[in-house]
Design an enzyme around this catalytic site. Sequence first.
Site, PDB file in Angstrom:
ATOM      1  N   SER A 136       0.730  -1.307   0.156  1.00 43.14           N
ATOM      2  CA  SER A 136       0.063  -0.050   0.201  1.00 43.14           C
ATOM      3  C   SER A 136       0.926   1.282   0.037  1.00 43.14           C
ATOM      4  CB  SER A 136      -0.874   0.088   1.412  1.00 43.14           C
ATOM      5  OG  SER A 136      -1.645   1.234   1.378  1.00 43.14           O
ATOM      6  N   SER A 188      -5.591  13.116  -2.848  1.00 41.36           N
ATOM      7  CA  SER A 188      -6.588  14.502  -3.184  1.00 41.36           C
ATOM      8  C   SER A 188      -5.946  15.651  -2.373  1.00 41.36           C
ATOM      9  CB  SER A 188      -7.882  13.899  -2.274  1.00 41.36           C
ATOM     10  OG  SER A 188      -7.653  13.265  -0.935  1.00 41.36           O
ATOM     11  N   HIS A 216     -10.828  10.745  -7.048  1.00 41.07           N
ATOM     12  CA  HIS A 216     -10.654  12.102  -7.455  1.00 41.07           C
ATOM     13  C   HIS A 216     -10.153  12.371  -8.867  1.00 41.07           C
ATOM     14  CE1 HIS A 216     -11.041  13.774  -3.463  1.00 41.07           C
ATOM     15  NE2 HIS A 216     -10.526  12.472  -2.835  1.00 41.07           N
ATOM     16  N   LYS A 247     -18.454  12.721  -6.282  1.00 50.35           N
ATOM     17  CA  LYS A 247     -17.569  13.893  -6.619  1.00 50.35           C
ATOM     18  C   LYS A 247     -17.760  14.475  -8.075  1.00 50.35           C
ATOM     19  CE  LYS A 247     -14.204  12.720  -2.821  1.00 50.35           C
ATOM     20  NZ  LYS A 247     -14.937  11.829  -2.398  1.00 50.35           N
ATOM     21  N   THR A 276     -26.098  -3.835   3.797  1.00 50.95           N
ATOM     22  CA  THR A 276     -26.371  -2.601   3.758  1.00 50.95           C
ATOM     23  C   THR A 276     -27.434  -2.137   2.798  1.00 50.95           C
ATOM     24  OG1 THR A 276     -23.756  -1.882   4.136  1.00 50.95           O
ATOM     25  CG2 THR A 276     -25.378  -0.119   3.507  1.00 50.95           C
ATOM     26  N   THR A 362      -5.930  14.857   8.798  1.00 57.44           N
ATOM     27  CA  THR A 362      -5.902  14.617   7.132  1.00 57.44           C
ATOM     28  C   THR A 362      -4.785  14.894   6.519  1.00 57.44           C
ATOM     29  OG1 THR A 362      -8.146  15.540   7.310  1.00 57.44           O
ATOM     30  CG2 THR A 362      -7.278  15.506   5.327  1.00 57.44           C
TER      31      THR A 362
END
Length: 424
Positions: A136, A188, A216, A247, A276, A362
Amino acid sequence: MTYDQIFDNAIASLHREDRYRVFADLERVAGEYPNAVYRQGNEAREVTVWCSNDYLGMGAHPQVVEALVAAATSIGATAGGTRNISGTSHPMVELEQQLAALHRKDAALVFTSGYISNDATLSTLGKLLPDVVIISDELNHASMIEGIRRSGAAKRIFRHNDLAHLEQILQSEPLDRPKLIAFESVYSMDGDIAPVEAICDLAERYQAMTYVDEVHAVGMYGSQGGGISDQLGLTQRIDIIEGTLAKAFGTLGGYIAASANIVDAVRSYAPGFIFTTALPPAVCAAARASIGHLMDSSLERTELHNRVRQTKDALEQLGLPVMPTQTHILPLFVGDAARCKQASDLLLTEHNIYVQPINYPTVPRGLERLRITPTPQHDDQHISQLAAALASVWKKLDLPFGDFFEVRAENEQKNWLALHRAGG
């Protein structure tokens, strides 16, 4: 200590660190975006929004709104439950078919949000692939990090966009061990782009699967809005493309597009999908209308990138520290949480401009910024007003002007001296 005191202390710590988040009461007005109504107590006034993720303004596009209203009128407001219990609405079937076509994949699967699509898919892949190691990028979104964590799979982190480090990790693993490289196409907060083609080359060389988050980028890049992989002609070399409807497409939801077997496996095993309630049919119809329009029209993409260049030029001409960016995201470096919030507050109270501060977690501490996102609807006057307002705020707060790298170095030196004097 009481339970209430525990929560009070947790909130108080955010205030002490200037990280407490205040949600502005904003009302978007269809047909007048980027203008919105800002309410505070009994006061209501018009402001200009410069930080929305509705990157193309498709949330109020007439075709999108018309599709939403028509579906809500004919079908109702709810899907009625999970798809396993209530079935799948026909607008959802059409939406998933269109998403598969957008990314030139066999199938697609829609989730209730982009966060859930990352979390549910990555956690499920990690459980289904025997002895998999997930590799990752260090700047991957929190939803990807959480999905990888919940998968229970082995995890390796490579330095951001560092191909040499990625290859070093791949070389350290047996060639026949299942491997999944997870990364984003557009990051982003910094606005930079992953070396997608080179990552695909490494994945093929070391027999790894690829998972790219295009949230994004979808709608804004590529001949039909399929993202960076579409723009570079690499969709067939990416195993799983994850995206959002919330978005550039201006609606709600997240999705993956991949081979029929991968999509079916995630559909069948992911709790975040199975348990869900599905997106309302009206939202599916609106998303399909938005995607269909952007697959046929490049007008919005072209105008977006024109406005981004114009805004960036205007800010740089005034010496404002625009961080290096390759995309539609324009980060403006501040480097301090308190002053970042002060800058945001001044823009709103004195200039009627809404730009939310971006603070830890963030972004890392010391890299606080304002994140500006121009849209096709921001005109020449909006851009001039923004540039003038930012210059005024910078002067009022005595924030440094100049090249980003010089400003950041100066800021880091000041922070070190402050820490040193405090005995840290």
